[in-house]
Design a protein around this motif. Structure first.
Motif, PDB file in Angstrom:
ATOM      1  N   ASP A 168       0.734  -1.391  -0.155  1.00 43.14           N
ATOM      2  CA  ASP A 168      -0.014   0.038  -0.113  1.00 43.14           C
ATOM      3  C   ASP A 168       0.790   1.289   0.107  1.00 43.14           C
ATOM      4  O   ASP A 168       0.263   2.379  -0.126  1.00 43.14           O
ATOM      5  CB  ASP A 168      -1.478   0.346   0.772  1.00 43.14           C
ATOM      6  N   ALA A 169       1.639   1.485   0.460  1.00 47.30           N
ATOM      7  CA  ALA A 169       2.730   2.208   0.178  1.00 47.30           C
ATOM      8  C   ALA A 169       2.707   3.454  -1.113  1.00 47.30           C
ATOM      9  O   ALA A 169       2.889   2.575  -2.215  1.00 47.30           O
ATOM     10  CB  ALA A 169       4.457   1.761  -0.003  1.00 47.30           C
ATOM     11  N   ARG A 170       2.826   4.464  -1.448  1.00 41.24           N
ATOM     12  CA  ARG A 170       2.410   5.481  -2.979  1.00 41.24           C
ATOM     13  C   ARG A 170       3.847   5.889  -2.803  1.00 41.24           C
ATOM     14  O   ARG A 170       4.044   6.020  -2.383  1.00 41.24           O
ATOM     15  CB  ARG A 170       1.228   6.483  -2.451  1.00 41.24           C
ATOM     16  N   LEU A 171       3.765   6.446  -4.223  1.00 38.84           N
ATOM     17  CA  LEU A 171       4.701   7.485  -4.615  1.00 38.84           C
ATOM     18  C   LEU A 171       3.653   8.230  -5.274  1.00 38.84           C
ATOM     19  O   LEU A 171       4.513   7.945  -6.466  1.00 38.84           O
ATOM     20  CB  LEU A 171       6.244   6.933  -5.293  1.00 38.84           C
ATOM     21  N   ASN A 172       3.745   9.294  -4.925  1.00 41.11           N
ATOM     22  CA  ASN A 172       3.204  10.654  -5.631  1.00 41.11           C
ATOM     23  C   ASN A 172       4.192  11.378  -7.283  1.00 41.11           C
ATOM     24  O   ASN A 172       5.896  11.277  -6.676  1.00 41.11           O
ATOM     25  CB  ASN A 172       2.503  11.819  -5.161  1.00 41.11           C
TER      26      ASN A 172
ATOM     27  N   GLY B 277      13.784  -2.966   3.862  1.00 39.13           N
ATOM     28  CA  GLY B 277      12.159  -2.957   4.518  1.00 39.13           C
ATOM     29  C   GLY B 277      11.813  -2.151   3.478  1.00 39.13           C
ATOM     30  O   GLY B 277      10.109  -1.780   3.398  1.00 39.13           O
ATOM     31  N   ILE B 278      12.148  -0.842   2.961  1.00 37.11           N
ATOM     32  CA  ILE B 278      11.747  -0.126   1.807  1.00 37.11           C
ATOM     33  C   ILE B 278      11.390  -0.091   0.751  1.00 37.11           C
ATOM     34  O   ILE B 278      11.396  -0.517   0.273  1.00 37.11           O
ATOM     35  CB  ILE B 278      12.837   1.192   2.317  1.00 37.11           C
ATOM     36  N   PRO B 279      10.396  -0.227   0.490  1.00 33.88           N
ATOM     37  CA  PRO B 279       9.202  -0.145  -0.878  1.00 33.88           C
ATOM     38  C   PRO B 279       9.884   0.593  -2.225  1.00 33.88           C
ATOM     39  O   PRO B 279       8.881  -0.746  -3.267  1.00 33.88           O
ATOM     40  CB  PRO B 279       7.842  -0.626  -0.768  1.00 33.88           C
ATOM     41  N   ILE B 280      10.848   1.493  -2.381  1.00 36.18           N
ATOM     42  CA  ILE B 280      11.178   2.740  -3.375  1.00 36.18           C
ATOM     43  C   ILE B 280      12.028   3.177  -3.829  1.00 36.18           C
ATOM     44  O   ILE B 280      12.544   3.331  -2.252  1.00 36.18           O
ATOM     45  CB  ILE B 280       9.838   3.677  -3.314  1.00 36.18           C
TER      46      ILE B 280
ATOM     47  N   GLY C  31       7.649  -1.999  -9.983  1.00 36.83           N
ATOM     48  CA  GLY C  31       6.258  -2.157  -9.061  1.00 36.83           C
ATOM     49  C   GLY C  31       5.446  -0.190  -9.461  1.00 36.83           C
ATOM     50  O   GLY C  31       5.302   0.542  -8.943  1.00 36.83           O
ATOM     51  N   HIS C  32       4.936  -0.441 -11.203  1.00 35.94           N
ATOM     52  CA  HIS C  32       4.165   1.313 -10.854  1.00 35.94           C
ATOM     53  C   HIS C  32       3.042   1.310 -10.770  1.00 35.94           C
ATOM     54  O   HIS C  32       2.718   1.945 -10.201  1.00 35.94           O
ATOM     55  CB  HIS C  32       3.805   0.278 -12.942  1.00 35.94           C
ATOM     56  N   ASP C  33       2.595   0.371 -10.008  1.00 33.18           N
ATOM     57  CA  ASP C  33       1.181   0.567  -9.005  1.00 33.18           C
ATOM     58  C   ASP C  33       1.246   1.240  -8.742  1.00 33.18           C
ATOM     59  O   ASP C  33       0.419   1.372  -7.620  1.00 33.18           O
ATOM     60  CB  ASP C  33       0.784  -0.981  -8.969  1.00 33.18           C
ATOM     61  N   ARG C  34       2.381   1.451  -7.516  1.00 34.51           N
ATOM     62  CA  ARG C  34       2.564   2.260  -6.513  1.00 34.51           C
ATOM     63  C   ARG C  34       2.370   3.953  -6.441  1.00 34.51           C
ATOM     64  O   ARG C  34       2.883   4.732  -5.539  1.00 34.51           O
ATOM     65  CB  ARG C  34       4.114   2.235  -5.683  1.00 34.51           C
ATOM     66  N   ILE C  35       2.852   4.094  -8.116  1.00 32.63           N
ATOM     67  CA  ILE C  35       3.512   5.656  -8.520  1.00 32.63           C
ATOM     68  C   ILE C  35       1.997   6.260  -8.863  1.00 32.63           C
ATOM     69  O   ILE C  35       0.640   5.116  -9.525  1.00 32.63           O
ATOM     70  CB  ILE C  35       3.992   5.473 -10.136  1.00 32.63           C
TER      71      ILE C  35
END
Length: 292
Positions: free
Chosen positions: A135-139, A224-227, A263-267
């Motif tokens: 569920d992590a996100r990157l705007n 453990g960092i997702p981005i 991991g495009h889905d977090r963007i």
């Protein structure tokens, strides 16, 4: 959420660079700053682990982060002390649980070369079991703000060059900025800061000035960092491992441009690239600021 760093480079620290003289392409005398490089031997309790080449700042963070990223410190290990002797160039990490790596370790020297960080084989044993926050996100607005903020931060790189930088970020705020002659050292110093301050990783973004190699991907995942974001490019194995781990991998992030290969889905595209100014010439990290 923008704000000041918790830790950031101190380019004015006289221990980290020195002035040397030479001549330029026209034979004229010049004086320039160069970064320092010194050995630091790490002990875990009574066992010598490795000798690292480093600029010498934050030896406690470097030691703990190295041990953590090499799976030599478990999550439940209690650190009882960290002793650093600047004259002997030695740092000792002491734990409540006695450790013994004599059968596992051969003495290694960790050089300042870009790809010379040591990685022990059993690090990969835990790689496949890491679950990164889905569920992590990157705007994109955060990404544009981060790249601008980081590239205009006073740093040893801009003062003297010949050094890598890594930054731990949360949303659009850079938190901890570390530099060293090897990017693996900069990563480990951030990992050490996170361990010693009990900082969660699930909502963080990791930024590096170096290439997105397998080593960088492995270290980011094990933390453990997702981005993971870089100004630089990719290696094929780095991309493969990022996809395997579900890591969001973004490279060539300069000004309004970036490329995501995993991991495009977090963007979250909340800001158009057309609304962003391109990177100014003085922020393009090709050399030190005076040369730019």
């Amino acid at each position: 959420m923008s704000g000041s760093y918790v830790l950031q480079p101190d380019p004015e620290d006289p221990r980290l660079s020195t002035s040397v003289t030479g001549i330029d392409q026209d034979g004229q005398p010049v004086e320039t700053r160069v970064v320092t490089e010194k050995p630091l031997t790490l002990y875990l309790n009574s066992q010598e682990v490795v000798t690292m080449m480093t600029i010498g700042d934050h030896p406690d963070l470097l030691a703990v982060g190295y041990l953590k990223n090499q799976n030599m410190l478990a999550d439940d290990d209690v650190i009882t002390g960290i002793d650093h002797d600047d004259d002997l160039d030695v740092v000792v990490v002491r734990t409540e649980r006695e450790t013994n790596f004599e059968e596992k370790l051969k003495k290694k020297v960790r050089t300042s070369g870009c790809a010379q960080g040591t990685v022990f084989g059993d690090v990969m044993d835990g790689f496949e079991t890491v679950q990164l926050a889905k569920d992590a996100r990157l705007n994109t607005s955060w990404l544009y703000a981060l790249t601008k903020s980081i590239n205009t931060t006073p740093s040893l790189y801009l003062e003297a060059g010949a050094i890598h930088g890594c930054v731990l970020c949360q949303k659009d705020r850079p938190l901890v900025y570390m530099e060293d002659v090897g990017r693996h050292n900069a990563v480990d110093k951030i990992a050490g800061w996170m361990v010693l301050n009990d900082i969660p990783a699930h909502d963080k973004i990791f930024y590096t000035t170096g290439r997105l190699t397998s080593e960088m991907v492995i270290k980011t995942v094990m933390m453990g960092i997702p981005i993971l974001v870089s100004r630089s490019g990719f290696t094929a194995w780095g991309v493969e491992l990022a996809r395997q781990a579900g890591l969001t991998l973004i490279g060539r992030a300069r000004g309004k441009r970036f490329v995501a290969l995993s991991g495009h889905d977090r963007i979250v595209f909340d800001m158009s690239a057309g609304d962003v100014e391109d990177e100014p010439e003085t922020a393009r990290r090709k050399g030190s600021m005076p040369a730019a």
